[in-house]
Design an enzyme around this catalytic site. Structure first.
Site, PDB file in Angstrom:
ATOM      1  N   LYS A 208     -35.456  17.832   7.311  1.00  0.00           N
ATOM      2  CA  LYS A 208     -35.118  19.252   7.181  1.00  0.00           C
ATOM      3  C   LYS A 208     -33.615  19.462   7.089  1.00  0.00           C
ATOM      4  O   LYS A 208     -33.125  20.186   6.225  1.00  0.00           O
ATOM      5  CB  LYS A 208     -35.690  20.030   8.364  1.00  0.00           C
ATOM      6  CG  LYS A 208     -35.561  21.548   8.245  1.00  0.00           C
ATOM      7  CD  LYS A 208     -35.946  22.253   9.527  1.00  0.00           C
ATOM      8  CE  LYS A 208     -37.368  21.983   9.924  1.00  0.00           C
ATOM      9  NZ  LYS A 208     -37.771  22.696  11.145  1.00  0.00           N
ATOM     10  N   GLU A 214     -32.363   8.163  11.662  1.00  0.00           N
ATOM     11  CA  GLU A 214     -33.345   7.130  11.313  1.00  0.00           C
ATOM     12  C   GLU A 214     -33.768   7.245   9.852  1.00  0.00           C
ATOM     13  O   GLU A 214     -33.888   6.240   9.138  1.00  0.00           O
ATOM     14  CB  GLU A 214     -34.592   7.261  12.209  1.00  0.00           C
ATOM     15  CG  GLU A 214     -34.355   6.980  13.675  1.00  0.00           C
ATOM     16  CD  GLU A 214     -34.059   8.232  14.482  1.00  0.00           C
ATOM     17  OE1 GLU A 214     -34.255   8.204  15.706  1.00  0.00           O
ATOM     18  OE2 GLU A 214     -33.629   9.245  13.870  1.00  0.00           O
ATOM     19  N   GLY A 265     -41.244  20.370  13.144  1.00  0.00           N
ATOM     20  CA  GLY A 265     -41.736  19.136  12.547  1.00  0.00           C
ATOM     21  C   GLY A 265     -43.162  18.821  12.903  1.00  0.00           C
ATOM     22  O   GLY A 265     -43.970  18.446  12.045  1.00  0.00           O
ATOM     23  N   ARG A 266     -43.530  18.983  14.174  1.00  0.00           N
ATOM     24  CA  ARG A 266     -44.878  18.620  14.618  1.00  0.00           C
ATOM     25  C   ARG A 266     -45.928  19.610  14.125  1.00  0.00           C
ATOM     26  O   ARG A 266     -47.125  19.363  14.253  1.00  0.00           O
ATOM     27  CB  ARG A 266     -44.910  18.515  16.138  1.00  0.00           C
ATOM     28  CG  ARG A 266     -44.484  19.796  16.865  1.00  0.00           C
ATOM     29  CD  ARG A 266     -44.148  19.516  18.314  1.00  0.00           C
ATOM     30  NE  ARG A 266     -43.627  20.661  19.025  1.00  0.00           N
ATOM     31  CZ  ARG A 266     -42.347  21.045  19.007  1.00  0.00           C
ATOM     32  NH1 ARG A 266     -41.466  20.375  18.267  1.00  0.00           N
ATOM     33  NH2 ARG A 266     -41.941  22.081  19.715  1.00  0.00           N
ATOM     34  N   GLU A 352     -44.445  17.304  23.040  1.00  0.00           N
ATOM     35  CA  GLU A 352     -43.140  17.819  22.614  1.00  0.00           C
ATOM     36  C   GLU A 352     -43.107  19.339  22.716  1.00  0.00           C
ATOM     37  O   GLU A 352     -42.048  19.935  22.938  1.00  0.00           O
ATOM     38  CB  GLU A 352     -42.841  17.379  21.174  1.00  0.00           C
ATOM     39  CG  GLU A 352     -41.388  17.561  20.762  1.00  0.00           C
ATOM     40  CD  GLU A 352     -41.045  16.845  19.476  1.00  0.00           C
ATOM     41  OE1 GLU A 352     -40.591  15.685  19.533  1.00  0.00           O
ATOM     42  OE2 GLU A 352     -41.241  17.434  18.394  1.00  0.00           O
ATOM     43  N   HIS A 383     -63.792  -0.532  25.003  1.00  0.00           N
ATOM     44  CA  HIS A 383     -63.520  -1.920  25.373  1.00  0.00           C
ATOM     45  C   HIS A 383     -62.045  -2.111  25.745  1.00  0.00           C
ATOM     46  O   HIS A 383     -61.551  -3.239  25.759  1.00  0.00           O
ATOM     47  CB  HIS A 383     -63.913  -2.846  24.225  1.00  0.00           C
ATOM     48  CG  HIS A 383     -65.381  -2.821  23.931  1.00  0.00           C
ATOM     49  ND1 HIS A 383     -66.271  -3.708  24.488  1.00  0.00           N
ATOM     50  CD2 HIS A 383     -66.122  -1.980  23.167  1.00  0.00           C
ATOM     51  CE1 HIS A 383     -67.493  -3.430  24.058  1.00  0.00           C
ATOM     52  NE2 HIS A 383     -67.429  -2.387  23.260  1.00  0.00           N
ATOM     53  N   LYS A 498     -30.298  11.132  21.219  1.00  0.00           N
ATOM     54  CA  LYS A 498     -29.639  11.044  19.905  1.00  0.00           C
ATOM     55  C   LYS A 498     -28.115  11.092  20.064  1.00  0.00           C
ATOM     56  O   LYS A 498     -27.383  10.332  19.429  1.00  0.00           O
ATOM     57  CB  LYS A 498     -30.087  12.196  19.007  1.00  0.00           C
ATOM     58  CG  LYS A 498     -31.523  12.132  18.542  1.00  0.00           C
ATOM     59  CD  LYS A 498     -31.803  13.316  17.631  1.00  0.00           C
ATOM     60  CE  LYS A 498     -33.231  13.327  17.115  1.00  0.00           C
ATOM     61  NZ  LYS A 498     -33.479  14.487  16.234  1.00  0.00           N
TER      62      LYS A 498
END
Length: 522
Positions: A208, A214, A265-266, A352, A383, A498
């Site tokens: 954005k 990253e 973002g999420r 978040e 399992h 960050k």
């Protein structure tokens, strides 16, 4: 105007604290299972029969919803109020899939029209890629879309792609492979690049701000690989970014598609962030069907009757479990391999959003807020960690997701039942086993039961049901944030690390940070 109050200031808080939860071992009857169901969009349903609530508690939860003005707050949100108080922003992710209320204008723009415009631009671009109008430098068709992004630019779109990949192949809708690069760890990018023919890849850079460390690092990694292959990176890359970012008008990209600050973002899978990769992978028509499922579920979230609003009911029961019963985790257990990354997406979405210890005004709260979310698909999880879920010292509420039919449409009868029947048999058995337990004189084999769960049941995992499933959980998290009076739409907790990482890279460290940097040979 709605009133924003802390949960413990509401009359409902005291009343709910004075109730006793249901004894599931005794309560889970056939009649209860039939009656404790709420219809969802796309033919799905939310069944809460194995939750520790009864009609009395449901009545109190309905009063909580009314007192906290939860649906009214949702209406404020979709009509364009500044709900994200931390960043003084509107919250408009629902607007990417439909118009629930009044026209919303921001920055002098009709935002619904803006989102539709971006969807149309993406659809046109995807169609041109699919029919060979946009090709690589040799005139060859692109065969793979590679998304470069992190957090909400990766988890949601990746989970949605994996959820529909097999369905699209079975139904003749599969257009292109999709891969995802997220981690700044160079092994992540290298693994993806080693698995594809880079000459036939379109890389989708998603940021954005256009400054995500990253993502830009991985973009450089990819550009280096393209250059080494003798390819012009600008003929292989598109950007999904904001109109004000440095990427928006750069000649480094074949095209740019826009998002804005009003979609976190999420919450961005139904925006251009998910739209570009999903439209390239499956075609714009399939992405539109996904949006329709989400829009249909959003409409249900506007209903003030909690028994006709599955996301609201799910949210309220979750609040009761978190605050009155003291359960601090929730396991999301999809009995569908296609939803293998869906719990990871919900982990970010929930933790978040509601992992906050101050309210929307910056004041400390005196009650627990968001739970820890984790999960894996069944039957694999059975399992793995189900031992703790069944017999551990902590009670962890469970959210199952199951489908009557597989995505492949065909199956093999093995020992008197199909694979899908075996899968569904396991989820039915687990719900009852968790709730009712089993007495045994051998304490090692004794199951106390009383472990609450809900299940979302659908006919098949399709674009529509996936969209509805996504919107259900987005709206659930939103309603819980309203109850807890936190801002579910900022994420300041992500920022400190960050800032310190940039200091380390600039060699501006001291004390413990300097020593850790030395230990890691930075």
């Amino acid at each position: 105007m709605v009133a924003w109050k802390n949960f413990d200031q509401l009359e409902s808080y005291k009343a709910l604290n004075e109730t006793e939860c249901v004894d599931l071992v005794q309560a889970l009857t056939a009649e209860r299972v039939k009656n404790y169901t709420v219809p969802m969009a796309a033919g799905m349903s939310y069944n809460y029969a194995a939750k520790q609530v009864d009609d009395k508690i449901l009545e109190l939860l309905a009063k909580l919803s009314e007192e906290a003005e939860l649906v009214e707050k949702f209406k404020e949100l979709y009509n364009g109020a500044v709900i994200n108080t931390g960043e003084q922003r509107l919250v408009l992710h629902q607007l990417t899939r439909g118009q629930l209320g009044n026209a919303v204008n921001a920055d002098g723009v009709d935002k619904r029209a803006f989102y539709v415009e971006q969807q149309n631009k993406i659809a046109d671009f995807a169609n041109k890629v699919h029919n060979g109008e946009i090709t690589n430098e040799k005139g060859e068709k692109f065969t793979t879309a590679v998304q470069i992004g992190i957090g909400g630019s990766d988890l949601g779109p990746r989970a949605m792609y994996l959820a529909l990949e097999n369905w699209a192949k079975v139904n003749g809708c599969f257009k292109m492979d999709a891969k995802f690069i997220s981690n700044v760890d160079p092994d992540d990018a290298a693994a993806v690049l080693n698995s594809v023919d880079v000459s036939k890849c379109i890389f989708i850079l998603v940021s954005k701000s256009g400054t995500t460390l990253e993502t830009l690092t991985n973009e450089s990694f990819v550009k280096d690989a393209l250059a080494k292959a003798g390819l012009d990176a600008s003929k292989h890359m598109i950007a999904v970014t904001s109109e004000t970012s440095p990427l928006a008008k750069s000649s480094d990209y074949l095209a740019a598609f826009f998002m804005d600050d009003y979609i976190g973002g999420r919450y961005s899978s139904t925006s251009a962030v998910g739209g570009a990769v999903l439209s390239l992978a499956f075609g714009p028509e399939i992405f539109a069907r996904f949006l329709n499922g989400a829009a249909e579920e959003d409409k249900l979230a506007t209903n003030s009757n909690i028994k006709e609003n599955p996301a609201l009911l799910d949210a309220l029961i979750g609040v009761y479990e978190r605050n009155m019963l003291g359960y601090d985790s929730t396991a999301v257990l999809p009995y569908s391999q296609a939803l293998s990354r869906f719990p990871a997406h919900l982990q970010q979405l929930d933790m978040e959003s509601n992992g906050k210890s101050v309210n929307r005004f910056g004041e400390p709260v005196d009650y627990p807020t968001g739970p820890v979310i984790f999960g894996e698909p069944g039957t694999n999880g059975q399992h793995s960690f189900y031992q703790l879920l069944h017999q551990g010292t902590d009670i962890i509420p469970l959210q199952f997701i199951g489908f009557k039919n597989s995505q492949i449409g065909t199956d093999v009868d093995i020992q008197g039942s199909t694979s899908q029947q075996k899968l569904c048999a396991n989820v039915a058995a687990q719900i009852v086993a968790f709730a009712c337990g089993k007495e045994d004189e051998n304490k090692n084999k004794n199951f106390e039961g009383g472990r609450p769960s809900s299940i979302i049941i659908g006919d098949q995992l399709t674009p529509e049901s996936l969209g509805a499933l996504l919107a259900h959980f987005e709206n659930k998290v939103m309603f819980q944030g309203f109850v807890w009076n936190v801002n579910s739409f900022d994420q300041e907790g992500v920022q400190l690390g960050k800032v310190l990482a940039k200091r380390v890279l600039a060699h501006e460290t001291e004390g413990a940070l300097a020593v850790y940097s030395d230990l890691l040979n930075i």
